[in-house]
Design a protein around this motif. Structure first.
Motif, PDB file in Angstrom:
ATOM      1  N   SER A 156       7.423   0.719  -8.779  1.00 14.49           N
ATOM      2  CA  SER A 156       6.399   0.289  -8.196  1.00 14.49           C
ATOM      3  C   SER A 156       6.461   1.855  -7.340  1.00 14.49           C
ATOM      4  O   SER A 156       6.869   3.027  -6.886  1.00 14.49           O
ATOM      5  CB  SER A 156       6.220  -0.748  -6.873  1.00 14.49           C
ATOM      6  OG  SER A 156       6.432  -1.998  -7.584  1.00 14.49           O
ATOM      7  N   LEU A 157       4.911   2.033  -7.175  1.00 18.35           N
ATOM      8  CA  LEU A 157       4.751   3.695  -6.026  1.00 18.35           C
ATOM      9  C   LEU A 157       3.586   3.240  -4.800  1.00 18.35           C
ATOM     10  O   LEU A 157       1.942   2.028  -5.679  1.00 18.35           O
ATOM     11  CB  LEU A 157       3.576   4.121  -7.187  1.00 18.35           C
ATOM     12  CG  LEU A 157       3.804   6.147  -6.960  1.00 18.35           C
ATOM     13  CD1 LEU A 157       4.947   5.996  -6.924  1.00 18.35           C
ATOM     14  CD2 LEU A 157       2.419   6.532  -8.206  1.00 18.35           C
ATOM     15  N   ILE A 158       3.700   3.011  -3.709  1.00 12.22           N
ATOM     16  CA  ILE A 158       3.129   2.402  -3.220  1.00 12.22           C
ATOM     17  C   ILE A 158       3.202   3.881  -1.901  1.00 12.22           C
ATOM     18  O   ILE A 158       3.742   4.619  -1.667  1.00 12.22           O
ATOM     19  CB  ILE A 158       3.443   1.303  -2.138  1.00 12.22           C
ATOM     20  CG1 ILE A 158       4.779   1.828  -1.590  1.00 12.22           C
ATOM     21  CG2 ILE A 158       4.041  -0.210  -2.757  1.00 12.22           C
ATOM     22  CD1 ILE A 158       5.834   0.811  -0.423  1.00 12.22           C
ATOM     23  N   GLY A 159       1.797   2.920  -0.901  1.00 11.65           N
ATOM     24  CA  GLY A 159       1.499   4.271  -0.079  1.00 11.65           C
ATOM     25  C   GLY A 159      -0.012   3.927   0.783  1.00 11.65           C
ATOM     26  O   GLY A 159      -0.905   3.334   0.262  1.00 11.65           O
ATOM     27  N   GLU A 160      -0.229   4.703   1.856  1.00 15.40           N
ATOM     28  CA  GLU A 160      -1.810   4.286   2.300  1.00 15.40           C
ATOM     29  C   GLU A 160      -2.860   4.664   0.854  1.00 15.40           C
ATOM     30  O   GLU A 160      -2.718   5.751   0.490  1.00 15.40           O
ATOM     31  CB  GLU A 160      -2.106   5.022   3.720  1.00 15.40           C
ATOM     32  CG  GLU A 160      -1.266   4.940   4.204  1.00 15.40           C
ATOM     33  CD  GLU A 160      -1.624   5.066   5.841  1.00 15.40           C
ATOM     34  OE1 GLU A 160      -2.044   4.784   6.654  1.00 15.40           O
ATOM     35  OE2 GLU A 160      -0.665   6.843   6.531  1.00 15.40           O
ATOM     36  N   ASN A 161      -4.112   4.712   1.523  1.00 17.32           N
ATOM     37  CA  ASN A 161      -5.478   5.225   1.002  1.00 17.32           C
ATOM     38  C   ASN A 161      -4.858   6.585   1.345  1.00 17.32           C
ATOM     39  O   ASN A 161      -5.200   7.403   1.612  1.00 17.32           O
ATOM     40  CB  ASN A 161      -6.828   4.506   1.585  1.00 17.32           C
ATOM     41  CG  ASN A 161      -6.264   3.134   0.353  1.00 17.32           C
ATOM     42  OD1 ASN A 161      -6.807   2.302   1.097  1.00 17.32           O
ATOM     43  ND2 ASN A 161      -7.296   3.016  -0.436  1.00 17.32           N
ATOM     44  N   GLY A 162      -5.200   7.499  -0.012  1.00 19.79           N
ATOM     45  CA  GLY A 162      -5.062   8.830  -0.261  1.00 19.79           C
ATOM     46  C   GLY A 162      -4.027   9.979   0.370  1.00 19.79           C
ATOM     47  O   GLY A 162      -3.551  10.480   0.539  1.00 19.79           O
ATOM     48  N   ALA A 163      -2.349   8.833   0.118  1.00 18.88           N
ATOM     49  CA  ALA A 163      -1.217   9.222  -0.044  1.00 18.88           C
ATOM     50  C   ALA A 163      -0.996  10.149  -1.402  1.00 18.88           C
ATOM     51  O   ALA A 163      -0.131  10.747  -1.240  1.00 18.88           O
ATOM     52  CB  ALA A 163      -0.207   8.028   0.216  1.00 18.88           C
ATOM     53  N   GLY A 164      -1.928   9.309  -2.497  1.00 16.32           N
ATOM     54  CA  GLY A 164      -1.796  11.194  -3.345  1.00 16.32           C
ATOM     55  C   GLY A 164      -1.252  10.128  -5.056  1.00 16.32           C
ATOM     56  O   GLY A 164      -0.325  10.085  -6.179  1.00 16.32           O
ATOM     57  N   LYS A 165      -0.801   8.789  -4.589  1.00 14.92           N
ATOM     58  CA  LYS A 165      -0.202   8.208  -5.989  1.00 14.92           C
ATOM     59  C   LYS A 165      -1.048   7.857  -7.441  1.00 14.92           C
ATOM     60  O   LYS A 165      -0.167   8.130  -8.484  1.00 14.92           O
ATOM     61  CB  LYS A 165      -0.096   5.915  -5.081  1.00 14.92           C
ATOM     62  CG  LYS A 165      -0.092   5.712  -3.828  1.00 14.92           C
ATOM     63  CD  LYS A 165      -0.047   4.523  -3.341  1.00 14.92           C
ATOM     64  CE  LYS A 165      -1.281   3.936  -4.092  1.00 14.92           C
ATOM     65  NZ  LYS A 165      -2.379   4.531  -2.455  1.00 14.92           N
TER      66      LYS A 165
END
Length: 503
Positions: free
Chosen positions: A34-43
């Protein structure tokens, strides 16, 4: 040795936006990562580089220890990498098997498609992976979950080894999500490698072998999914504590603000539901939710309310005023509206923020000199105040929405619509595609609007959102209201059963 390695990846968008900075990411054969992060994190940018949709600025990609140059999706497919997009890429009028083979047709002599072989191959794939899609069905007649399976079939037909899922559960019911997870786990058993991009941390924890957390274009950590918590992941994503429990104050609903009476539409368009005697009531200081599988009439309700279509029968009243035949412009003084499609309906992406914030407000006296001219000095101050009050991350009032992250684009719309002081708020998927921090922010603002006495109609595909925010809940199926539920009593599974017709 990793199966796929992305080393020291940089991506710079002109003129100077650094989307990815020195990212290292690896995939092991046969894992769910899984790849997670905020909006704009670059996922999504990172995965679009792997799939050949976006060129990298610097860095290297290795598959089985051999460096690869992935310039386009065709090369990615040849290398065994495919992507299931959030917005499906299907031709509605095609049959399922036609969509699956499009661009990879097996032919006999004279270029004639070998239909028998194609169908035999697809039936073998469906049997192997336990899929149940009707290959002869017209794609437009399928549910959202079934269309998603068609997208997966497209990749399996092309014999990809790695499947990238971008927010795959955003529009699925709990039952459909459970089925998708079974299919993903089955694909893993068959040796496939899965990348799972999601904002839903409970799902990430349920399905992942490993989890990579990104923040501001960098990898913060890659973790084995052992003894991890939702709060721990959220803290790594946003750099601070995130509160998942909303403090919803009970306020006794008062006057009826919004009323739809026997709302009926006559749809002549394909893929459009017909509303049948829909009745909805929303009082002041009340949040009323509408749950339903997408495409069951929610869009038609919204279009009737905002004036995009006229109902064949029925009335719409706001503050006891019949608005059924009023123009969109006239209704806007009574309705604050957050559309599901922020880029096409909510914002003028290439207009500056002052112009975007001024929309609809220019009809009143707040930022206008008179009926025909704007007071740009007032409009600029108004825009600066909204940016400050709603904590919107921008370069300045002359920035354009196209340059903002999804979360900040949504904040622009929320700030503009909630500051209209309209008695009725119509919210269509207000947090779709947002990260946990942005969702928390928008939810708290919605609750503040309720405390101020606004009447709020909330349409959402996220049942957790509906149950946590709503005071009452309608369920719509095939254009009809089939149930009225109490979020404090009825569970997510019960709502899902009503949505699918199990009750």
């Amino acid at each position: 040795m990793a199966y796929i390695e992305m080393k020291d990846i940089y991506k710079i968008y002109p003129p100077d936006v650094l989307a990815l900075e020195g990212v290292n990411f690896s995939l092991e054969k046969g894992e769910i990562h899984s790849l997670i992060g905020e909006n704009g994190a670059g996922k999504s940018t990172l995965m679009k580089i792997l799939y050949g949709m976006v060129p990298l600025s610097k860095g290297k990609i290795f598959i089985n220890d051999a460096e690869q140059k992935i310039h386009n999706p065709s090369i990615a497919i040849e290398l065994g990498i495919g992507m299931v997009h959030q917005e499906f890429m299907l031709i509605p009028s095609f049959k399922v098997y036609e969509n699956v083979i499009l661009g990879s047709e097996e032919t006999k002599s004279f270029g004639i498609i070998d239909k028998n072989k194609v169908l035999k191959d697809l039936e073998d794939i469906e049997r192997r992976y336990n899929f149940d899609v009707d290959l002869y069905a017209t794609t437009s007649t399928l549910s959202v979950a079934a269309q998603q399976k068609v997208e997966i079939l497209k990749l399996l037909y092309r014999q990809v080894d790695t499947l990238i899922f971008d927010e795959p559960t955003a529009v699925l019911t709990p039952q459909e999500t459970e089925q998708l997870f079974e299919e993903i786990k089955n694909m893993k058993k068959m040796g496939k490698t899965i990348v799972f991009i999601s904002h839903k941390l409970e799902e990430v924890l349920e399905i992942s072998d490993r989890i990579t957390v990104m923040r501001k274009g960098k990898v913060i950590a890659t973790l084995e999914n052992k003894n991890l918590s939702k709060n721990e992941l959220a803290r790594m994503m946003v750099g601070k504590e995130v509160l998942f429990n909303l403090e919803k104050k009970f306020i006794e609903p008062r006057d009826i603000i919004f009323k739809a009476e026997n709302l009926t539409t006559d749809s002549k368009k394909r893929n459009s539901s017909t509303l049948k005697n829909v009745n909805i009531v929303v009082k002041s200081a009340e949040i009323v939710g509408i749950a339903g599988v997408e495409g069951n009439g929610q869009s038609e309700i919204i279009k009737c309310i905002i004036g995009e279509i006229l109902p064949k029968k029925g009335k719409i009243k706001i503050n006891d005023r019949n608005v059924t035949t009023l123009s969109i412009r006239e209704r806007r003084l009574l309705i604050g509206y957050i559309p599901a499609d922020r880029k096409n309906y909510g914002l003028a992406l290439n207009a500056n923020l002052v112009e975007n914030f001024s929309m609809t407000h220019h009809l009143g006296n707040k930022i206008s000199r008179n009926k025909y001219t704007m007071n740009w000095k007032k409009a600029k101050k108004f825009s600066k105040d909204l940016i400050s009050n709603y904590n919107i991350l921008v370069r300045g009032i002359n920035d354009i929405p196209r340059n903002l992250s999804g979360g900040n684009q949504q904040k622009v719309i929320v700030a503009r619509e909630f500051s209209l002081e309209a008695p009725f708020l119509l919210l269509d998927q207000p947090t779709r595609g947002l990260d946990v921090a942005s969702i928390e922010y928008v939810h708290n603002i919605i609750l503040k609007m309720k405390e101020q006495g606004r009447a709020i109609l909330l349409i959402s595909a996220d049942l957790d959102e509906l149950l946590s925010l709503s005071d009452r809940l309608y369920v719509i199926r095939n254009g009809e209201i089939v149930a009225q539920l109490d979020p404090n009593v009825n569970s997510k599974e019960e709502v899902g059963e009503h949505m699918l017709g199990g009750r």
